[in-house]
Design a protein around this motif. Sequence first.
Motif, PDB file in Angstrom:
ATOM      1  N   THR A   1       0.834  -1.205   0.000  1.00 25.37           N
ATOM      2  CA  THR A   1       0.000   0.000   0.000  1.00 25.37           C
ATOM      3  C   THR A   1       0.869   1.256   0.000  1.00 25.37           C
ATOM      4  O   THR A   1       0.591   2.219  -0.730  1.00 25.37           O
ATOM      5  CB  THR A   1      -0.934   0.006   1.227  1.00 25.37           C
ATOM      6  OG1 THR A   1      -1.834  -1.102   1.143  1.00 25.37           O
ATOM      7  CG2 THR A   1      -1.737   1.298   1.295  1.00 25.37           C
ATOM      8  N   LEU A   2       1.915   1.259   0.808  1.00 25.86           N
ATOM      9  CA  LEU A   2       2.838   2.388   0.830  1.00 25.86           C
ATOM     10  C   LEU A   2       3.517   2.568  -0.525  1.00 25.86           C
ATOM     11  O   LEU A   2       3.585   3.690  -1.059  1.00 25.86           O
ATOM     12  CB  LEU A   2       3.888   2.185   1.917  1.00 25.86           C
ATOM     13  CG  LEU A   2       4.999   3.234   1.994  1.00 25.86           C
ATOM     14  CD1 LEU A   2       4.423   4.607   2.301  1.00 25.86           C
ATOM     15  CD2 LEU A   2       6.040   2.839   3.038  1.00 25.86           C
ATOM     16  N   LEU A   3       4.004   1.472  -1.093  1.00 24.59           N
ATOM     17  CA  LEU A   3       4.685   1.551  -2.386  1.00 24.59           C
ATOM     18  C   LEU A   3       3.732   2.026  -3.482  1.00 24.59           C
ATOM     19  O   LEU A   3       4.103   2.841  -4.336  1.00 24.59           O
ATOM     20  CB  LEU A   3       5.266   0.186  -2.749  1.00 24.59           C
ATOM     21  CG  LEU A   3       6.379  -0.335  -1.818  1.00 24.59           C
ATOM     22  CD1 LEU A   3       6.805  -1.734  -2.254  1.00 24.59           C
ATOM     23  CD2 LEU A   3       7.565   0.610  -1.820  1.00 24.59           C
ATOM     24  N   ALA A   4       2.504   1.535  -3.454  1.00 21.43           N
ATOM     25  CA  ALA A   4       1.518   1.949  -4.458  1.00 21.43           C
ATOM     26  C   ALA A   4       1.204   3.437  -4.318  1.00 21.43           C
ATOM     27  O   ALA A   4       1.072   4.156  -5.315  1.00 21.43           O
ATOM     28  CB  ALA A   4       0.241   1.123  -4.313  1.00 21.43           C
ATOM     29  N   GLY A   5       1.097   3.899  -3.066  1.00 20.18           N
ATOM     30  CA  GLY A   5       0.846   5.324  -2.856  1.00 20.18           C
ATOM     31  C   GLY A   5       1.976   6.193  -3.360  1.00 20.18           C
ATOM     32  O   GLY A   5       1.739   7.253  -3.956  1.00 20.18           O
ATOM     33  N   LEU A   6       3.205   5.749  -3.141  1.00 21.74           N
ATOM     34  CA  LEU A   6       4.353   6.505  -3.646  1.00 21.74           C
ATOM     35  C   LEU A   6       4.359   6.518  -5.172  1.00 21.74           C
ATOM     36  O   LEU A   6       4.734   7.531  -5.794  1.00 21.74           O
ATOM     37  CB  LEU A   6       5.648   5.893  -3.113  1.00 21.74           C
ATOM     38  CG  LEU A   6       5.857   6.005  -1.599  1.00 21.74           C
ATOM     39  CD1 LEU A   6       7.110   5.251  -1.172  1.00 21.74           C
ATOM     40  CD2 LEU A   6       5.930   7.455  -1.152  1.00 21.74           C
ATOM     41  N   LEU A   7       3.960   5.415  -5.775  1.00 18.08           N
ATOM     42  CA  LEU A   7       3.872   5.370  -7.236  1.00 18.08           C
ATOM     43  C   LEU A   7       2.794   6.306  -7.759  1.00 18.08           C
ATOM     44  O   LEU A   7       2.988   6.998  -8.765  1.00 18.08           O
ATOM     45  CB  LEU A   7       3.567   3.940  -7.703  1.00 18.08           C
ATOM     46  CG  LEU A   7       4.734   2.976  -7.867  1.00 18.08           C
ATOM     47  CD1 LEU A   7       4.208   1.580  -8.164  1.00 18.08           C
ATOM     48  CD2 LEU A   7       5.665   3.438  -8.979  1.00 18.08           C
ATOM     49  N   LEU A   8       1.679   6.350  -7.062  1.00 22.14           N
ATOM     50  CA  LEU A   8       0.528   7.099  -7.571  1.00 22.14           C
ATOM     51  C   LEU A   8       0.713   8.612  -7.461  1.00 22.14           C
ATOM     52  O   LEU A   8       0.386   9.341  -8.400  1.00 22.14           O
ATOM     53  CB  LEU A   8      -0.736   6.680  -6.811  1.00 22.14           C
ATOM     54  CG  LEU A   8      -1.295   5.303  -7.181  1.00 22.14           C
ATOM     55  CD1 LEU A   8      -2.294   4.828  -6.139  1.00 22.14           C
ATOM     56  CD2 LEU A   8      -1.956   5.357  -8.561  1.00 22.14           C
ATOM     57  N   ASN A   9       1.204   9.085  -6.323  1.00 25.31           N
ATOM     58  CA  ASN A   9       1.326  10.544  -6.188  1.00 25.31           C
ATOM     59  C   ASN A   9       2.526  10.986  -5.351  1.00 25.31           C
ATOM     60  O   ASN A   9       2.580  12.139  -4.914  1.00 25.31           O
ATOM     61  CB  ASN A   9       0.035  11.132  -5.605  1.00 25.31           C
ATOM     62  CG  ASN A   9      -0.113  10.847  -4.121  1.00 25.31           C
ATOM     63  OD1 ASN A   9       0.517   9.939  -3.582  1.00 25.31           O
ATOM     64  ND2 ASN A   9      -0.955  11.626  -3.457  1.00 25.31           N
ATOM     65  N   GLY A  10       3.480  10.068  -5.114  1.00 24.96           N
ATOM     66  CA  GLY A  10       4.690  10.454  -4.395  1.00 24.96           C
ATOM     67  C   GLY A  10       4.455  10.918  -2.975  1.00 24.96           C
ATOM     68  O   GLY A  10       5.204  11.746  -2.459  1.00 24.96           O
ATOM     69  N   ASN A  11       3.410  10.414  -2.335  1.00 27.93           N
ATOM     70  CA  ASN A  11       3.054  10.770  -0.956  1.00 27.93           C
ATOM     71  C   ASN A  11       2.596  12.215  -0.820  1.00 27.93           C
ATOM     72  O   ASN A  11       2.716  12.820   0.253  1.00 27.93           O
ATOM     73  CB  ASN A  11       4.216  10.509   0.018  1.00 27.93           C
ATOM     74  CG  ASN A  11       3.744  10.456   1.465  1.00 27.93           C
ATOM     75  OD1 ASN A  11       2.664   9.937   1.759  1.00 27.93           O
ATOM     76  ND2 ASN A  11       4.536  10.989   2.373  1.00 27.93           N
ATOM     77  N   SER A  12       2.081  12.779  -1.882  1.00 29.96           N
ATOM     78  CA  SER A  12       1.481  14.109  -1.804  1.00 29.96           C
ATOM     79  C   SER A  12       0.350  14.083  -0.778  1.00 29.96           C
ATOM     80  O   SER A  12      -0.432  13.132  -0.717  1.00 29.96           O
ATOM     81  CB  SER A  12       0.939  14.519  -3.179  1.00 29.96           C
ATOM     82  OG  SER A  12       0.221  15.725  -3.109  1.00 29.96           O
ATOM     83  N   GLN A  13       0.261  15.131   0.038  1.00 32.14           N
ATOM     84  CA  GLN A  13      -0.716  15.253   1.118  1.00 32.14           C
ATOM     85  C   GLN A  13      -0.631  14.086   2.113  1.00 32.14           C
ATOM     86  O   GLN A  13      -1.600  13.771   2.795  1.00 32.14           O
ATOM     87  CB  GLN A  13      -2.145  15.354   0.552  1.00 32.14           C
ATOM     88  CG  GLN A  13      -2.360  16.561  -0.339  1.00 32.14           C
ATOM     89  CD  GLN A  13      -3.819  16.852  -0.571  1.00 32.14           C
ATOM     90  OE1 GLN A  13      -4.545  17.248   0.353  1.00 32.14           O
ATOM     91  NE2 GLN A  13      -4.282  16.656  -1.791  1.00 32.14           N
ATOM     92  N   ARG A  14       0.523  13.427   2.137  1.00 29.36           N
ATOM     93  CA  ARG A  14       0.784  12.315   3.059  1.00 29.36           C
ATOM     94  C   ARG A  14      -0.195  11.162   2.882  1.00 29.36           C
ATOM     95  O   ARG A  14      -0.446  10.378   3.808  1.00 29.36           O
ATOM     96  CB  ARG A  14       0.763  12.811   4.514  1.00 29.36           C
ATOM     97  CG  ARG A  14       1.801  13.877   4.813  1.00 29.36           C
ATOM     98  CD  ARG A  14       1.842  14.197   6.301  1.00 29.36           C
ATOM     99  NE  ARG A  14       0.611  14.804   6.778  1.00 29.36           N
ATOM    100  CZ  ARG A  14       0.318  16.094   6.705  1.00 29.36           C
ATOM    101  NH1 ARG A  14       1.178  16.933   6.143  1.00 29.36           N
ATOM    102  NH2 ARG A  14      -0.813  16.555   7.178  1.00 29.36           N
ATOM    103  N   ILE A  15      -0.732  11.024   1.677  1.00 30.15           N
ATOM    104  CA  ILE A  15      -1.740   9.998   1.423  1.00 30.15           C
ATOM    105  C   ILE A  15      -1.143   8.588   1.497  1.00 30.15           C
ATOM    106  O   ILE A  15      -1.742   7.677   2.089  1.00 30.15           O
ATOM    107  CB  ILE A  15      -2.404  10.229   0.051  1.00 30.15           C
ATOM    108  CG1 ILE A  15      -3.288  11.483   0.116  1.00 30.15           C
ATOM    109  CG2 ILE A  15      -3.228   9.016  -0.388  1.00 30.15           C
ATOM    110  CD1 ILE A  15      -3.872  11.899  -1.221  1.00 30.15           C
ATOM    111  N   ALA A  16       0.037   8.404   0.928  1.00 26.27           N
ATOM    112  CA  ALA A  16       0.651   7.068   0.927  1.00 26.27           C
ATOM    113  C   ALA A  16       0.934   6.590   2.345  1.00 26.27           C
ATOM    114  O   ALA A  16       0.603   5.460   2.725  1.00 26.27           O
ATOM    115  CB  ALA A  16       1.937   7.082   0.100  1.00 26.27           C
ATOM    116  N   VAL A  17       1.542   7.444   3.151  1.00 22.71           N
ATOM    117  CA  VAL A  17       1.864   7.076   4.536  1.00 22.71           C
ATOM    118  C   VAL A  17       0.589   6.859   5.344  1.00 22.71           C
ATOM    119  O   VAL A  17       0.496   5.924   6.156  1.00 22.71           O
ATOM    120  CB  VAL A  17       2.740   8.160   5.182  1.00 22.71           C
ATOM    121  CG1 VAL A  17       2.889   7.916   6.678  1.00 22.71           C
ATOM    122  CG2 VAL A  17       4.115   8.188   4.519  1.00 22.71           C
ATOM    123  N   ALA A  18      -0.408   7.715   5.128  1.00 21.17           N
ATOM    124  CA  ALA A  18      -1.660   7.605   5.880  1.00 21.17           C
ATOM    125  C   ALA A  18      -2.332   6.261   5.633  1.00 21.17           C
ATOM    126  O   ALA A  18      -2.764   5.579   6.573  1.00 21.17           O
ATOM    127  CB  ALA A  18      -2.603   8.750   5.485  1.00 21.17           C
TER     128      ALA A  18
END
Length: 239
Positions: A115-132
């Motif tokens: 999930t973290l890796l996919a979030g980083l792929l999708l938007n580079g953790n913009s708005q902390r979405i990947a980490v959240a």
Amino acid sequence: MYHPTVARLTRRGLLGRRRAAVLFALPALLLLIAAAIRLLTGPDDETATNVLGGFALATMVPLIGVIAGTGAMGPEIDDGSVVYLLAKPVPRPTIVLTKLIVATGVTVAFSAVPTLLAGLLLNGNSQRIAVAYAVAATAASVAYSALFLLLGTVTRHAVVAGLVYALVWESLFGSLIPGARTLSVQQWALSLAERIGAPGAISSDVGLPLGVGLLAAVTVVAAWYAGERLRKLTLAGEE
């Protein structure tokens, strides 16, 4: 409270060929979807939220929880090999806790990390979405593992029951019926994601204190009752 031998046997059972194929397939599909979306549309916060919330947290995490949680205990009870485990001088709470730790570790590794890796792929953790969403997936992994481990001790149809909960209650009813969302591990975990993400990026139907409290309560109660079921099974065998 952690037994290395029980952990090794549980891990070997969970990562056998059949289960491992499914465990690897779901994260691979998520990462493939994320990579394709990034290539075709570029980084987008709304798309990242939809993919991580709609597929990763709502579908992939509970399904992996079903595989890991029910597989940690259910097969040993079904085929009777649990008798040999219970014959060892290992406290029953230690067996349950060890199996829960292994099941949780497997679920986190195959759901929260992708999930973290996919979030980083999708938007580079913009708005902390990947980490959240990764934190939410981790919290949900613990609760799902305990819940489905319990199912493995109370019914021979634990996988079917787990799939009904994951796919019907969490994914279907949770998306259609507002009241059902408040009784959903997904929404409880989302309360963490809402707090970690940027304001307005992620929303949950459950407040943070209630969500965290329910996650903890479900985990503790399910683990405790699984231990009670195992203790009664031992006593039945001795009688």
